[in-house]
Scaffold this motif. Sequence first.
Motif, PDB file in Angstrom:
ATOM      1  N   LEU A  91       8.917   7.249  -0.988  1.00 14.41           N
ATOM      2  CA  LEU A  91       7.564   7.385  -1.512  1.00 14.41           C
ATOM      3  C   LEU A  91       6.756   8.367  -0.677  1.00 14.41           C
ATOM      4  CD1 LEU A  91       6.782   3.621  -2.177  1.00 14.41           C
ATOM      5  CD2 LEU A  91       7.446   5.364  -3.847  1.00 14.41           C
ATOM      6  N   GLU A  92       5.984   9.214  -1.365  1.00 13.85           N
ATOM      7  CA  GLU A  92       5.092  10.128  -0.656  1.00 13.85           C
ATOM      8  C   GLU A  92       3.881   9.369  -0.164  1.00 13.85           C
ATOM      9  OE1 GLU A  92       3.973  13.911  -2.123  1.00 13.85           O
ATOM     10  OE2 GLU A  92       5.904  14.241  -3.100  1.00 13.85           O
ATOM     11  N   ALA A  93       3.254   9.888   0.873  1.00  7.81           N
ATOM     12  CA  ALA A  93       2.048   9.301   1.426  1.00  7.81           C
ATOM     13  C   ALA A  93       1.013  10.402   1.625  1.00  7.81           C
ATOM     14  CB  ALA A  93       2.354   8.602   2.749  1.00  7.81           C
ATOM     15  N   ASP A  94      -0.244  10.004   1.773  1.00  2.00           N
ATOM     16  CA  ASP A  94      -1.298  10.985   2.009  1.00  2.00           C
ATOM     17  C   ASP A  94      -1.139  11.666   3.360  1.00  2.00           C
ATOM     18  OD1 ASP A  94      -2.489  10.479  -0.455  1.00  2.00           O
ATOM     19  OD2 ASP A  94      -3.797   8.918   0.361  1.00  2.00           O
ATOM     20  N   TYR A  95      -0.644  10.924   4.341  1.00  2.00           N
ATOM     21  CA  TYR A  95      -0.448  11.443   5.688  1.00  2.00           C
ATOM     22  C   TYR A  95       1.049  11.546   5.935  1.00  2.00           C
ATOM     23  CZ  TYR A  95      -0.873  11.790  10.789  1.00  2.00           C
ATOM     24  OH  TYR A  95      -0.780  12.200  12.097  1.00  2.00           O
ATOM     25  N   VAL A  96       1.520  12.722   6.328  1.00  4.23           N
ATOM     26  CA  VAL A  96       2.953  12.991   6.412  1.00  4.23           C
ATOM     27  C   VAL A  96       3.674  12.020   7.353  1.00  4.23           C
ATOM     28  CG1 VAL A  96       2.800  14.757   8.207  1.00  4.23           C
ATOM     29  CG2 VAL A  96       4.667  14.837   6.551  1.00  4.23           C
ATOM     30  N   LEU A  97       3.064  11.582   8.443  1.00  7.48           N
ATOM     31  CA  LEU A  97       3.753  10.673   9.359  1.00  7.48           C
ATOM     32  C   LEU A  97       3.966   9.291   8.749  1.00  7.48           C
ATOM     33  CD1 LEU A  97       2.305  11.543  12.881  1.00  7.48           C
ATOM     34  CD2 LEU A  97       4.293  12.483  11.686  1.00  7.48           C
ATOM     35  N   ASP A  98       3.175   8.960   7.737  1.00  8.62           N
ATOM     36  CA  ASP A  98       3.378   7.687   7.033  1.00  8.62           C
ATOM     37  C   ASP A  98       4.630   7.721   6.165  1.00  8.62           C
ATOM     38  OD1 ASP A  98       1.164   6.523   8.190  1.00  8.62           O
ATOM     39  OD2 ASP A  98      -0.180   7.060   6.532  1.00  8.62           O
ATOM     40  N   GLU A  99       5.236   8.881   6.015  1.00  9.40           N
ATOM     41  CA  GLU A  99       6.465   8.999   5.227  1.00  9.40           C
ATOM     42  C   GLU A  99       7.722   8.729   6.050  1.00  9.40           C
ATOM     43  OE1 GLU A  99       6.624  12.498   2.748  1.00  9.40           O
ATOM     44  OE2 GLU A  99       4.465  12.387   2.359  1.00  9.40           O
ATOM     45  N   VAL A 100       7.566   8.607   7.358  1.00 10.31           N
ATOM     46  CA  VAL A 100       8.708   8.290   8.218  1.00 10.31           C
ATOM     47  C   VAL A 100       9.097   6.836   7.977  1.00 10.31           C
ATOM     48  CG1 VAL A 100       9.506   8.090  10.602  1.00 10.31           C
ATOM     49  CG2 VAL A 100       8.040  10.004   9.928  1.00 10.31           C
ATOM     50  N   ILE A 106       7.624   4.212  15.546  1.00 10.64           N
ATOM     51  CA  ILE A 106       8.542   5.339  15.716  1.00 10.64           C
ATOM     52  C   ILE A 106       7.755   6.615  15.978  1.00 10.64           C
ATOM     53  CG2 ILE A 106      10.275   6.765  14.559  1.00 10.64           C
ATOM     54  CD1 ILE A 106      11.137   4.142  13.113  1.00 10.64           C
ATOM     55  N   THR A 107       6.763   6.901  15.157  1.00 14.23           N
ATOM     56  CA  THR A 107       5.975   8.115  15.344  1.00 14.23           C
ATOM     57  C   THR A 107       4.959   7.950  16.465  1.00 14.23           C
ATOM     58  OG1 THR A 107       4.437   7.428  13.603  1.00 14.23           O
ATOM     59  CG2 THR A 107       6.260   8.875  12.963  1.00 14.23           C
ATOM     60  N   VAL A 113       6.779  14.766  16.887  1.00  8.45           N
ATOM     61  CA  VAL A 113       7.390  14.351  15.622  1.00  8.45           C
ATOM     62  C   VAL A 113       7.432  15.564  14.708  1.00  8.45           C
ATOM     63  CG1 VAL A 113       7.198  12.847  13.606  1.00  8.45           C
ATOM     64  CG2 VAL A 113       6.485  12.007  15.862  1.00  8.45           C
ATOM     65  N   MET A 114       8.608  15.781  14.114  1.00 12.16           N
ATOM     66  CA  MET A 114       8.771  16.857  13.141  1.00 12.16           C
ATOM     67  C   MET A 114       9.287  16.228  11.853  1.00 12.16           C
ATOM     68  SD  MET A 114      10.432  19.881  15.476  1.00 12.16           S
ATOM     69  CE  MET A 114      11.654  18.880  16.285  1.00 12.16           C
ATOM     70  N   VAL A 115       8.606  16.502  10.752  1.00 15.96           N
ATOM     71  CA  VAL A 115       9.010  15.949   9.462  1.00 15.96           C
ATOM     72  C   VAL A 115       9.345  17.107   8.533  1.00 15.96           C
ATOM     73  CG1 VAL A 115       8.323  14.558   7.472  1.00 15.96           C
ATOM     74  CG2 VAL A 115       7.555  13.904   9.769  1.00 15.96           C
ATOM     75  N   GLY A 129       2.322  16.413  17.913  1.00 16.82           N
ATOM     76  CA  GLY A 129       2.719  15.705  19.122  1.00 16.82           C
ATOM     77  C   GLY A 129       1.715  15.822  20.236  1.00 16.82           C
ATOM     78  N   ARG A 130       2.060  15.212  21.353  1.00 14.35           N
ATOM     79  CA  ARG A 130       1.168  15.180  22.513  1.00 14.35           C
ATOM     80  C   ARG A 130       0.976  16.558  23.133  1.00 14.35           C
ATOM     81  NH1 ARG A 130       4.333  10.452  23.209  1.00 14.35           N
ATOM     82  NH2 ARG A 130       3.058   8.597  22.938  1.00 14.35           N
ATOM     83  N   ASP A 131       2.032  17.332  23.206  1.00  9.93           N
ATOM     84  CA  ASP A 131       1.990  18.610  23.922  1.00  9.93           C
ATOM     85  C   ASP A 131       2.194  19.817  23.028  1.00  9.93           C
ATOM     86  OD1 ASP A 131       1.714  17.215  26.364  1.00  9.93           O
ATOM     87  OD2 ASP A 131       3.873  16.876  26.425  1.00  9.93           O
TER      88      ASP A 131
END
Length: 177
Positions: A91-100, A106-107, A113-115, A129-131
Motif C-alpha cells: 500500500l502507498e502512503a502519504d509519507y514515503v517512510l511509512d511504506e517501509v 526500522i526507519t 534510509v533509502m526507499v 537520514g541523520r547525516d
Amino acid sequence: RQVLQGDPPPENLIFYTTLPRLGKGGWSKLDESIKAHPDTRLVVLDTFARVKPNKPQQSQYDEEYGVMGALQRWAQEQGVAVLLIHHTRKLEADYVLDEVAGSTAITGAADTVMVLKRTAHGMTLHVTGRDVETRELAVKFDPALGLWSVLGEAEEVHMSEARREIIELLHQNGPMT
C-alpha cells in the motif's frame, strides 16, 4: 558477473550467501567474518526478514528497534557500514517512510534510509537520514549492466513537458502575468 562484464572480482570482495538469524548464531558469523577480513568496510544483509529473530519476545516495535540498535552499535564498533535490505508495503502512503514494511522502529533507528519506489513517472530513490540531505532522485536501471544510475532530482527529471516549457519561459522573461 553482469556488473564486472567478464573481469575478475576484486580480491577483497567477500561473499556469503547464507547467514543464520542474528539470535541463532548470526552475530558470531558476522564477528568471525570481520576477524578474518579486518579491512571490511561494507556489510550487506539481504534481507532483514532473513536475519532478524523470527519469534519476537516483545512487541514488534521493541523487537525491531532492538535489532536495529544492535546492528548500529555493531557497525560502529567494527568500523563498517551496514546496508540492510528490506521490503516496502504494497500500500502507498502519504509519507514515503511509512511504506517501509514493519514498524516505524526500522526507519527510526537507521542512520540513513533509502526507499526505491516506482511512480507514475518512473523510479525514484528517496534518501533521508541523520547525516544526509533529504533528497528524492530519479533513477534508472540498466538491465544489461545490472546497475542503477541517478538521472537527477526527481522533481526536475519527472516534470511534464508543459511545466518545463512554462518554467523555461519564466527563466527567460522573468515574472509574467
